[in-house]
Scaffold this motif. Structure first.
Motif, PDB file in Angstrom:
ATOM      1  N   HIS A  86       0.841  -1.206   0.000  1.00 10.88           N
ATOM      2  CA  HIS A  86       0.000   0.000   0.000  1.00 10.88           C
ATOM      3  C   HIS A  86       0.872   1.251   0.000  1.00 10.88           C
ATOM      4  O   HIS A  86       0.652   2.178  -0.781  1.00 10.88           O
ATOM      5  CB  HIS A  86      -0.928   0.005   1.221  1.00 10.88           C
ATOM      6  CG  HIS A  86      -1.980  -1.043   1.178  1.00 10.88           C
ATOM      7  ND1 HIS A  86      -3.194  -0.846   0.562  1.00 10.88           N
ATOM      8  CD2 HIS A  86      -1.990  -2.309   1.637  1.00 10.88           C
ATOM      9  CE1 HIS A  86      -3.924  -1.950   0.670  1.00 10.88           C
ATOM     10  NE2 HIS A  86      -3.216  -2.858   1.313  1.00 10.88           N
ATOM     11  N   LYS A  87       1.869   1.261   0.885  1.00  7.84           N
ATOM     12  CA  LYS A  87       2.709   2.448   1.039  1.00  7.84           C
ATOM     13  C   LYS A  87       3.396   2.811  -0.278  1.00  7.84           C
ATOM     14  O   LYS A  87       3.557   3.990  -0.589  1.00  7.84           O
ATOM     15  CB  LYS A  87       3.761   2.180   2.124  1.00  7.84           C
ATOM     16  CG  LYS A  87       4.682   3.359   2.387  1.00  7.84           C
ATOM     17  CD  LYS A  87       5.465   3.187   3.680  1.00  7.84           C
ATOM     18  CE  LYS A  87       6.348   4.415   3.922  1.00  7.84           C
ATOM     19  NZ  LYS A  87       7.209   4.226   5.101  1.00  7.84           N
ATOM     20  N   PHE A  88       3.786   1.801  -1.053  1.00 10.66           N
ATOM     21  CA  PHE A  88       4.537   2.070  -2.282  1.00 10.66           C
ATOM     22  C   PHE A  88       3.717   1.777  -3.547  1.00 10.66           C
ATOM     23  O   PHE A  88       4.262   1.529  -4.617  1.00 10.66           O
ATOM     24  CB  PHE A  88       5.859   1.289  -2.261  1.00 10.66           C
ATOM     25  CG  PHE A  88       6.769   1.738  -1.147  1.00 10.66           C
ATOM     26  CD1 PHE A  88       7.360   2.994  -1.174  1.00 10.66           C
ATOM     27  CD2 PHE A  88       7.003   0.923  -0.045  1.00 10.66           C
ATOM     28  CE1 PHE A  88       8.179   3.428  -0.137  1.00 10.66           C
ATOM     29  CE2 PHE A  88       7.821   1.356   0.999  1.00 10.66           C
ATOM     30  CZ  PHE A  88       8.407   2.613   0.956  1.00 10.66           C
TER      31      PHE A  88
ATOM     32  N   LYS B 149      12.890   1.795  -2.763  1.00  4.73           N
ATOM     33  CA  LYS B 149      12.432   2.162  -1.416  1.00  4.73           C
ATOM     34  C   LYS B 149      11.686   0.993  -0.754  1.00  4.73           C
ATOM     35  O   LYS B 149      11.837   0.724   0.442  1.00  4.73           O
ATOM     36  CB  LYS B 149      11.524   3.398  -1.492  1.00  4.73           C
ATOM     37  CG  LYS B 149      12.286   4.693  -1.763  1.00  4.73           C
ATOM     38  CD  LYS B 149      11.372   5.918  -1.781  1.00  4.73           C
ATOM     39  CE  LYS B 149      10.687   6.047  -3.143  1.00  4.73           C
ATOM     40  NZ  LYS B 149       9.808   7.228  -3.255  1.00  4.73           N
ATOM     41  N   PHE B 150      10.882   0.281  -1.559  1.00  4.43           N
ATOM     42  CA  PHE B 150      10.180  -0.893  -1.046  1.00  4.43           C
ATOM     43  C   PHE B 150      11.192  -1.891  -0.483  1.00  4.43           C
ATOM     44  O   PHE B 150      11.053  -2.393   0.639  1.00  4.43           O
ATOM     45  CB  PHE B 150       9.346  -1.529  -2.167  1.00  4.43           C
ATOM     46  CG  PHE B 150       8.598  -2.786  -1.776  1.00  4.43           C
ATOM     47  CD1 PHE B 150       7.256  -2.740  -1.420  1.00  4.43           C
ATOM     48  CD2 PHE B 150       9.230  -4.029  -1.786  1.00  4.43           C
ATOM     49  CE1 PHE B 150       6.565  -3.901  -1.069  1.00  4.43           C
ATOM     50  CE2 PHE B 150       8.557  -5.192  -1.432  1.00  4.43           C
ATOM     51  CZ  PHE B 150       7.213  -5.126  -1.071  1.00  4.43           C
ATOM     52  N   CYS B 151      12.243  -2.168  -1.270  1.00  4.34           N
ATOM     53  CA  CYS B 151      13.243  -3.159  -0.846  1.00  4.34           C
ATOM     54  C   CYS B 151      13.975  -2.705   0.415  1.00  4.34           C
ATOM     55  O   CYS B 151      14.208  -3.493   1.339  1.00  4.34           O
ATOM     56  CB  CYS B 151      14.260  -3.415  -1.961  1.00  4.34           C
ATOM     57  SG  CYS B 151      13.549  -4.275  -3.369  1.00  4.34           S
ATOM     58  N   SER B 152      14.305  -1.430   0.432  1.00  4.11           N
ATOM     59  CA  SER B 152      15.055  -0.937   1.576  1.00  4.11           C
ATOM     60  C   SER B 152      14.189  -0.996   2.834  1.00  4.11           C
ATOM     61  O   SER B 152      14.645  -1.412   3.913  1.00  4.11           O
ATOM     62  CB  SER B 152      15.550   0.474   1.247  1.00  4.11           C
ATOM     63  OG  SER B 152      15.411   1.317   2.338  1.00  4.11           O
ATOM     64  N   GLU B 153      12.912  -0.650   2.697  1.00  5.90           N
ATOM     65  CA  GLU B 153      12.051  -0.699   3.885  1.00  5.90           C
ATOM     66  C   GLU B 153      11.746  -2.149   4.280  1.00  5.90           C
ATOM     67  O   GLU B 153      11.635  -2.472   5.464  1.00  5.90           O
ATOM     68  CB  GLU B 153      10.769   0.102   3.651  1.00  5.90           C
ATOM     69  CG  GLU B 153      10.158   0.543   4.966  1.00  5.90           C
ATOM     70  CD  GLU B 153       9.433   1.882   4.888  1.00  5.90           C
ATOM     71  OE1 GLU B 153       8.454   2.022   5.618  1.00  5.90           O
ATOM     72  OE2 GLU B 153       9.821   2.768   4.086  1.00  5.90           O
ATOM     73  N   MET B 154      11.616  -3.042   3.304  1.00  4.09           N
ATOM     74  CA  MET B 154      11.453  -4.468   3.608  1.00  4.09           C
ATOM     75  C   MET B 154      12.616  -4.946   4.462  1.00  4.09           C
ATOM     76  O   MET B 154      12.436  -5.691   5.416  1.00  4.09           O
ATOM     77  CB  MET B 154      11.429  -5.302   2.316  1.00  4.09           C
ATOM     78  CG  MET B 154      10.069  -5.628   1.744  1.00  4.09           C
ATOM     79  SD  MET B 154       8.969  -6.510   2.860  1.00  4.09           S
ATOM     80  CE  MET B 154       9.723  -8.155   2.868  1.00  4.09           C
ATOM     81  N   LYS B 155      13.798  -4.519   4.080  1.00  2.00           N
ATOM     82  CA  LYS B 155      14.986  -4.977   4.798  1.00  2.00           C
ATOM     83  C   LYS B 155      14.965  -4.487   6.246  1.00  2.00           C
ATOM     84  O   LYS B 155      15.139  -5.260   7.178  1.00  2.00           O
ATOM     85  CB  LYS B 155      16.253  -4.497   4.083  1.00  2.00           C
ATOM     86  CG  LYS B 155      17.520  -5.070   4.657  1.00  2.00           C
ATOM     87  CD  LYS B 155      18.598  -5.214   3.600  1.00  2.00           C
ATOM     88  CE  LYS B 155      19.682  -6.165   4.094  1.00  2.00           C
ATOM     89  NZ  LYS B 155      20.651  -6.500   3.076  1.00  2.00           N
ATOM     90  N   SER B 156      14.690  -3.191   6.419  1.00  2.00           N
ATOM     91  CA  SER B 156      14.754  -2.662   7.782  1.00  2.00           C
ATOM     92  C   SER B 156      13.586  -3.183   8.627  1.00  2.00           C
ATOM     93  O   SER B 156      13.749  -3.478   9.804  1.00  2.00           O
ATOM     94  CB  SER B 156      14.776  -1.129   7.763  1.00  2.00           C
ATOM     95  OG  SER B 156      13.629  -0.639   7.127  1.00  2.00           O
ATOM     96  N   GLN B 157      12.412  -3.330   8.016  1.00  2.00           N
ATOM     97  CA  GLN B 157      11.254  -3.764   8.809  1.00  2.00           C
ATOM     98  C   GLN B 157      11.227  -5.262   9.055  1.00  2.00           C
ATOM     99  O   GLN B 157      10.687  -5.716  10.056  1.00  2.00           O
ATOM    100  CB  GLN B 157       9.951  -3.372   8.108  1.00  2.00           C
ATOM    101  CG  GLN B 157       9.560  -1.933   8.317  1.00  2.00           C
ATOM    102  CD  GLN B 157       8.099  -1.706   7.934  1.00  2.00           C
ATOM    103  OE1 GLN B 157       7.266  -2.593   8.031  1.00  2.00           O
ATOM    104  NE2 GLN B 157       7.802  -0.509   7.471  1.00  2.00           N
ATOM    105  N   SER B 158      11.734  -6.035   8.089  1.00  9.49           N
ATOM    106  CA  SER B 158      11.489  -7.470   8.201  1.00  9.49           C
ATOM    107  C   SER B 158      12.605  -8.206   8.927  1.00  9.49           C
ATOM    108  O   SER B 158      12.430  -9.349   9.325  1.00  9.49           O
ATOM    109  CB  SER B 158      11.264  -8.096   6.822  1.00  9.49           C
ATOM    110  OG  SER B 158      12.464  -8.138   6.085  1.00  9.49           O
ATOM    111  N   LEU B 159      13.726  -7.560   9.129  1.00  5.17           N
ATOM    112  CA  LEU B 159      14.830  -8.283   9.758  1.00  5.17           C
ATOM    113  C   LEU B 159      14.428  -8.812  11.130  1.00  5.17           C
ATOM    114  O   LEU B 159      14.673  -9.963  11.465  1.00  5.17           O
ATOM    115  CB  LEU B 159      16.078  -7.395   9.859  1.00  5.17           C
ATOM    116  CG  LEU B 159      16.962  -7.426   8.608  1.00  5.17           C
ATOM    117  CD1 LEU B 159      18.154  -6.509   8.771  1.00  5.17           C
ATOM    118  CD2 LEU B 159      17.419  -8.861   8.288  1.00  5.17           C
ATOM    119  N   GLY B 160      13.761  -7.962  11.899  1.00  4.08           N
ATOM    120  CA  GLY B 160      13.312  -8.407  13.213  1.00  4.08           C
ATOM    121  C   GLY B 160      12.292  -9.528  13.122  1.00  4.08           C
ATOM    122  O   GLY B 160      12.245 -10.419  13.963  1.00  4.08           O
ATOM    123  N   ALA B 161      11.485  -9.510  12.080  1.00  3.87           N
ATOM    124  CA  ALA B 161      10.386 -10.472  11.945  1.00  3.87           C
ATOM    125  C   ALA B 161      10.796 -11.717  11.168  1.00  3.87           C
ATOM    126  O   ALA B 161       9.947 -12.485  10.727  1.00  3.87           O
ATOM    127  CB  ALA B 161       9.196  -9.792  11.277  1.00  3.87           C
TER     128      ALA B 161
END
Lengths: 333, 333
Positions: free
Chosen positions: B189-191, B268-280
């Motif tokens: 949605h965001k992107f 931007k999608f990939c970069s945010e996936m990386k930062s958000q999903s690492l914890g998950a």
């Protein structure tokens, strides 16, 4: 409860859904599909819900079937399931198929409801009357039919039933299991039912007990009458009472609804069930007991009256036109 | 589409639901439960849906397990499924369990949505970029892990991989399959994603093709890069290319989302996936191709670039604490 009821984020609506899947128990794949669908929808009907927004089909193809049998059997089963869904005013959109040693057939039924669309199964009061909308004995009939080919089993029951009567009972069970409980669900609203459940794997007494446990009031269910497919009580006794049919714990598949109704409504409910359901494959409904003050349990009286429910006419001559050799599944006996 | 979308009678709402069930493919029952749940929810996530109103669990207990194994394994599997559901902000209310030769685990996910809650997978335009949110190679890793115990198989691949590397790849596959695609769904949605699907049984190319077929515009998907769990491309080649991994048709379980994004959003999608999903539990996302004008098909270029995705650190030492002997199911090899 027979379904889960999930409050939604949108305007007082609830998502009501249920799932069920099992193995073939009749040889006719088309009828098996109908039975599986009727069995899934039955959980919605037990809550007085007459509409279903969507069904999913759950299916496994048996790895033991050859290509020819598979191509003949599976489309018929799917068609039976879809036809029953259509009869219920819904359709099948989605599902999943896998390969498995045994055939599996089942589904999911979902509906988004307003609060007055469903009847919570907890409102029985002393003085209510218990009504059952299909006869008992489906498991006994299905097994007796298998025993026609098993001399050691057949010898135990042949003194109380003829082969023709077994075939008729099997037909009756098959049509009864394939009948939707939708008419009963509609009449639950018209006649102000206080609670209901459907009778399946735990048998009449098992499900009556479950229903009694959930009641808000201190009530007990007392069952006096057992409507049973003709001769199945005798068969159950003759084979050593392995089914516990008259004890109320013989497993049923896609059984009827057990409905608690205000005393003054019960006879009207039964009479309307009879007139409305005859066309749709039903046999009517029977008053089987009463609700008393008590400790949230159900019991069957000593020596209940057995109501022998005759088969509804002879479709037996034409049976098995669609049937394959027995469909791969667990041994039912 | 990955889900069915049923318009409801109530205020523009739709019922979106999906079902999936399969057999165990990892030995750890808790992780198997998580994977099964992630796999079911993935179909919702592929439509950009981040919430789920209810899940049902579909389960079969294997008749081949003894009581002790059953009592140890099944509760862990159920807990894994429930924990993953909770991670997805939903819960499991209802389901069905049967006895079967093989263990079955799966479920149903349902949500009632407003129109802007989901993204129909049909809006790709030429110039879009294709992004994949999990590495490929789960089936190869699961099989290679089984081959550690099968000398004839192991001998074929031991020149290209060590036992330790197989264990690490298996761990990576297991964690990847158990990771929810929920972060990706939110970022769609965001992107402003134009379309998406999840990569499962038909492999990357199979699902890319399905997605291409559904597009409103005359587009084709061209895949240049294949992110693959480290060493799995080599293993696939060494064992005679039976998986067709770099050809894009190796089956995946609970794979990533394949998302069509506007070109300027993809990085931007990939970069945010990386930062958000690492914890998950996620590893990020990779740009793997582009959308061209074309005839609604997908293809992988000759000699695509293989991106070796390293395992995320060594949890291997502690593996198999929960594992039983291999869980009853079909032979995967």
């Amino acid at each position: 409860m027979d379904c889960c009821v999930i409050p939604l984020r949108h305007g007082g609506l609830s998502l009501v859904q249920t799932t069920d899947f099992f193995y073939p128990l009749v040889e006719d794949p088309y009828m098996m599909g109908k039975i599986a669908c009727a069995n899934v929808l039955s959980d919605l009907y037990a809550m007085g819900i007459t509409e279903c927004d969507n069904m999913l089909m759950l299916l496994s193809v048996s790895q033991k079937m050859n290509d020819k049998d598979r191509e003949r059997v599976m489309p018929l089963m799917i068609r039976g399931f879809r036809d029953a869904a259509e009869e219920g005013g819904t359709s099948v959109t989605g599902g999943q198929t896998v390969i498995n040693p045994w055939i599996i057939i089942g589904g999911v039924a979902s509906v988004v409801c307003q609060p007055n669309d469903f009847i919570l199964p907890d409102g029985a009061v002393p003085g209510d009357v218990l009504v059952l909308t299909k006869p008992l004995g489906t498991q006994v009939a299905v097994n007796a039919h298998q025993w026609l080919e098993q001399p050691d089993r057949w010898n135990k029951i042949k003194l109380v039933i003829t082969k023709q009567e077994v075939k008729e009972a099997y037909q009756e069970a098959m049509f009864s299991m394939a009948t939707l409980n939708r008419t009963a669900a509609g009449l639950m609203h018209k006649f102000q039912a206080h609670a209901a459940t459907d009778v399946t794997g735990f048998g009449l007494l098992g499900h009556a007990n479950n229903l009694a446990t959930q009641q808000r009031n201190d009530v007990a269910f007392v069952i006096h009458n057992l409507p049973i497919i003709a001769k199945m009580a005798a068969v159950s006794k003759a084979c050593g009472n392995i089914f516990n049919l008259v004890q109320g714990t013989s497993s049923e598949t896609s059984g009827g609804l057990l409905v608690c109704l205000p005393r003054e409504q019960a006879a009207k409910f039964c009479s309307e069930m009879k007139s409305q359901s005859l066309g749709a494959g039903g046999q009517g409904a029977w008053i089987i007991g009463i609700v008393e003050k008590g400790d949230r349990r159900a019991r069957i009286i000593d020596k209940p009256r057995i109501i022998e429910v005759p088969p509804r006419g002879s479709q037996v001559a034409n049976q098995d036109n669609n049937s394959a050799s027995p469909l791969p599944g667990p041994n039912l006996s």
